[in-house]
Design a protein around this motif. Structure first.
Motif, PDB file in Angstrom:
ATOM      1  N   LEU A   1       0.915  -1.218  -0.059  1.00  0.00           N
ATOM      2  CA  LEU A   1       0.016   0.079  -0.061  1.00  0.00           C
ATOM      3  C   LEU A   1       0.817   1.159  -0.075  1.00  0.00           C
ATOM      4  O   LEU A   1       0.568   2.196  -0.653  1.00  0.00           O
ATOM      5  CB  LEU A   1      -0.895   0.075   1.349  1.00  0.00           C
ATOM      6  CG  LEU A   1      -2.129  -1.035   1.220  1.00  0.00           C
ATOM      7  CD1 LEU A   1      -2.752  -0.941   2.402  1.00  0.00           C
ATOM      8  CD2 LEU A   1      -2.951  -0.684  -0.163  1.00  0.00           C
ATOM      9  N   HIS A   2       1.861   1.418   0.805  1.00  0.00           N
ATOM     10  CA  HIS A   2       2.868   2.351   0.958  1.00  0.00           C
ATOM     11  C   HIS A   2       3.552   2.616  -0.450  1.00  0.00           C
ATOM     12  O   HIS A   2       3.736   3.762  -0.883  1.00  0.00           O
ATOM     13  CB  HIS A   2       3.948   2.201   1.920  1.00  0.00           C
ATOM     14  CG  HIS A   2       4.681   3.423   2.094  1.00  0.00           C
ATOM     15  ND1 HIS A   2       5.894   3.647   1.270  1.00  0.00           N
ATOM     16  CD2 HIS A   2       4.482   4.496   3.047  1.00  0.00           C
ATOM     17  CE1 HIS A   2       6.410   4.649   1.899  1.00  0.00           C
ATOM     18  NE2 HIS A   2       5.580   5.159   2.721  1.00  0.00           N
TER      19      HIS A   2
ATOM     20  N   GLN B   1       2.540   1.764  -3.546  1.00  0.00           N
ATOM     21  CA  GLN B   1       1.757   2.421  -4.442  1.00  0.00           C
ATOM     22  C   GLN B   1       0.879   3.722  -3.982  1.00  0.00           C
ATOM     23  O   GLN B   1       0.367   4.359  -4.851  1.00  0.00           O
ATOM     24  CB  GLN B   1       0.383   1.202  -4.358  1.00  0.00           C
ATOM     25  CG  GLN B   1       0.614   0.064  -5.065  1.00  0.00           C
ATOM     26  CD  GLN B   1      -0.764  -0.835  -4.789  1.00  0.00           C
ATOM     27  OE1 GLN B   1      -1.735  -0.672  -4.359  1.00  0.00           O
ATOM     28  NE2 GLN B   1      -0.385  -2.110  -5.289  1.00  0.00           N
ATOM     29  N   GLY B   2       1.686   4.422  -3.278  1.00  0.00           N
ATOM     30  CA  GLY B   2       1.067   5.707  -2.804  1.00  0.00           C
ATOM     31  C   GLY B   2      -0.291   5.617  -2.339  1.00  0.00           C
ATOM     32  O   GLY B   2      -0.842   6.799  -2.284  1.00  0.00           O
ATOM     33  N   GLN B   3      -0.991   4.704  -1.817  1.00  0.00           N
ATOM     34  CA  GLN B   3      -2.106   4.931  -1.098  1.00  0.00           C
ATOM     35  C   GLN B   3      -1.944   5.468   0.438  1.00  0.00           C
ATOM     36  O   GLN B   3      -2.235   4.488   1.063  1.00  0.00           O
ATOM     37  CB  GLN B   3      -2.828   3.438  -1.295  1.00  0.00           C
ATOM     38  CG  GLN B   3      -3.095   3.201  -2.853  1.00  0.00           C
ATOM     39  CD  GLN B   3      -3.867   1.829  -3.148  1.00  0.00           C
ATOM     40  OE1 GLN B   3      -4.489   1.124  -1.980  1.00  0.00           O
ATOM     41  NE2 GLN B   3      -3.876   1.394  -4.007  1.00  0.00           N
ATOM     42  N   ALA B   4      -1.558   6.379   0.550  1.00  0.00           N
ATOM     43  CA  ALA B   4      -1.318   6.993   2.040  1.00  0.00           C
ATOM     44  C   ALA B   4      -2.615   6.876   2.948  1.00  0.00           C
ATOM     45  O   ALA B   4      -2.402   6.256   4.313  1.00  0.00           O
ATOM     46  CB  ALA B   4      -0.783   8.199   1.999  1.00  0.00           C
ATOM     47  N   GLU B   5      -3.692   7.259   2.531  1.00  0.00           N
ATOM     48  CA  GLU B   5      -4.891   7.242   3.291  1.00  0.00           C
ATOM     49  C   GLU B   5      -5.100   5.816   3.911  1.00  0.00           C
ATOM     50  O   GLU B   5      -5.472   5.506   4.881  1.00  0.00           O
ATOM     51  CB  GLU B   5      -6.026   7.755   2.722  1.00  0.00           C
ATOM     52  CG  GLU B   5      -7.315   7.834   3.468  1.00  0.00           C
ATOM     53  CD  GLU B   5      -8.504   8.762   2.592  1.00  0.00           C
ATOM     54  OE1 GLU B   5      -9.448   8.155   2.936  1.00  0.00           O
ATOM     55  OE2 GLU B   5      -8.175   9.531   2.035  1.00  0.00           O
ATOM     56  N   THR B   6      -5.339   4.877   2.777  1.00  0.00           N
ATOM     57  CA  THR B   6      -5.656   3.400   3.074  1.00  0.00           C
ATOM     58  C   THR B   6      -4.546   2.731   3.934  1.00  0.00           C
ATOM     59  O   THR B   6      -4.746   2.157   4.775  1.00  0.00           O
ATOM     60  CB  THR B   6      -5.754   2.611   1.683  1.00  0.00           C
ATOM     61  OG1 THR B   6      -6.569   3.309   0.748  1.00  0.00           O
ATOM     62  CG2 THR B   6      -5.884   1.327   2.096  1.00  0.00           C
ATOM     63  N   PHE B   7      -3.232   3.253   3.578  1.00  0.00           N
ATOM     64  CA  PHE B   7      -2.017   2.637   4.380  1.00  0.00           C
ATOM     65  C   PHE B   7      -2.350   3.315   6.040  1.00  0.00           C
ATOM     66  O   PHE B   7      -2.337   2.185   6.861  1.00  0.00           O
ATOM     67  CB  PHE B   7      -0.829   3.363   3.796  1.00  0.00           C
ATOM     68  CG  PHE B   7       0.492   2.961   4.784  1.00  0.00           C
ATOM     69  CD1 PHE B   7       0.936   1.607   4.875  1.00  0.00           C
ATOM     70  CD2 PHE B   7       0.860   3.971   5.484  1.00  0.00           C
ATOM     71  CE1 PHE B   7       2.166   1.491   5.838  1.00  0.00           C
ATOM     72  CE2 PHE B   7       2.017   3.773   6.533  1.00  0.00           C
ATOM     73  CZ  PHE B   7       2.538   2.374   6.548  1.00  0.00           C
TER      74      PHE B   7
ATOM     75  N   ARG C   1      -4.902   4.118   7.591  1.00  0.00           N
ATOM     76  CA  ARG C   1      -6.360   3.688   7.914  1.00  0.00           C
ATOM     77  C   ARG C   1      -5.826   2.001   8.530  1.00  0.00           C
ATOM     78  O   ARG C   1      -6.170   1.624   9.455  1.00  0.00           O
ATOM     79  CB  ARG C   1      -7.198   3.773   7.126  1.00  0.00           C
ATOM     80  CG  ARG C   1      -8.677   3.295   7.769  1.00  0.00           C
ATOM     81  CD  ARG C   1      -9.782   3.408   6.791  1.00  0.00           C
ATOM     82  NE  ARG C   1      -9.713   2.509   5.550  1.00  0.00           N
ATOM     83  CZ  ARG C   1      -9.665   2.850   4.336  1.00  0.00           C
ATOM     84  NH1 ARG C   1      -9.345   4.043   4.001  1.00  0.00           N
ATOM     85  NH2 ARG C   1      -9.602   1.852   3.441  1.00  0.00           N
ATOM     86  N   ARG C   2      -5.420   1.074   7.516  1.00  0.00           N
ATOM     87  CA  ARG C   2      -5.109  -0.019   8.006  1.00  0.00           C
ATOM     88  C   ARG C   2      -4.042  -0.452   9.052  1.00  0.00           C
ATOM     89  O   ARG C   2      -4.055  -1.227   9.859  1.00  0.00           O
ATOM     90  CB  ARG C   2      -4.886  -0.952   6.624  1.00  0.00           C
ATOM     91  CG  ARG C   2      -5.972  -0.848   5.720  1.00  0.00           C
ATOM     92  CD  ARG C   2      -5.853  -1.851   4.686  1.00  0.00           C
ATOM     93  NE  ARG C   2      -7.061  -2.160   3.971  1.00  0.00           N
ATOM     94  CZ  ARG C   2      -6.934  -2.332   2.649  1.00  0.00           C
ATOM     95  NH1 ARG C   2      -5.708  -2.988   2.172  1.00  0.00           N
ATOM     96  NH2 ARG C   2      -8.074  -2.439   2.018  1.00  0.00           N
TER      97      ARG C   2
END
Length: 176
Positions: free
Chosen positions: A147-148, A150-156, A158-159
């Protein structure tokens, strides 16, 4: 590769197989009169079998990996990045071991050794719980790293918070 694909159970099954193979081989060699040499040989057979089975699984799912490992040159940047991870990885592993084993040392300096032994046996469940919690953290790094990356900071984020909350609740339950 198995951890990154969330297939840690395969590694655990191979480790169970390794334990059974070592135990069986040790019993057969002990019965044959091989003594300590047979016990050591059984350990080597089990360790090699585990490594070969794990390698075969990886090379089966990634057919060109072995050739790439042997022929592809490593860039200086890659070597430097791996060297930079060595100290943090060592620190993480040492910290984990110290947190698991330090209780006996501290209590041993306060009371006599007989009482430390009794305390150590009563704490086995807590130590196993700590190891399970560390395994949960170790098993989840691959998904969080993806996730990190892929640049999905918000999902990273939250999880990471969800996982931390679950580990804390699980730790509280085990401690109680």
């Amino acid at each position: 590769v198995f951890d990154a694909r969330q297939l840690g159970y395969v590694v655990n099954l191979l480790l169970i197989g390794q334990s059974l193979l070592i135990t069986g081989t040790q019993l057969v060699l002990a019965r044959a009169g091989w003594g300590i040499t047979g016990q050591a040989a059984a350990q080597v057979i089990g360790a090699w079998s585990f490594t070969l089975a794990l390698s075969a699984g990886v090379f089966h799912t990634h057919p060109g990996l072995l050739r790439a490992m042997l022929t592809m040159p490593t860039t200086p940047e890659t070597r430097a990045a791996l060297r930079n991870l060595s100290a943090p990885t060592l620190l993480l592993n040492v910290s984990g071991r110290v947190s698991v084993l330090s209780d006996d040392l501290i209590i041993g300096s306060l009371i006599n050794t007989t009482q430390v032994t009794m305390l150590a046996y009563t704490q086995k469940l807590v130590v196993m719980g700590q190891q399970v919690l560390q395994a949960v953290g170790g098993a989840s790094w691959a998904a969080l790293a993806e996730l990190h990356a892929q640049g999905q900071a918000e999902t990273f984020n939250r999880r990471l918070v969800e996982m931390t909350r679950q580990v804390v609740v699980l730790a509280g339950v085990v401690l109680v």
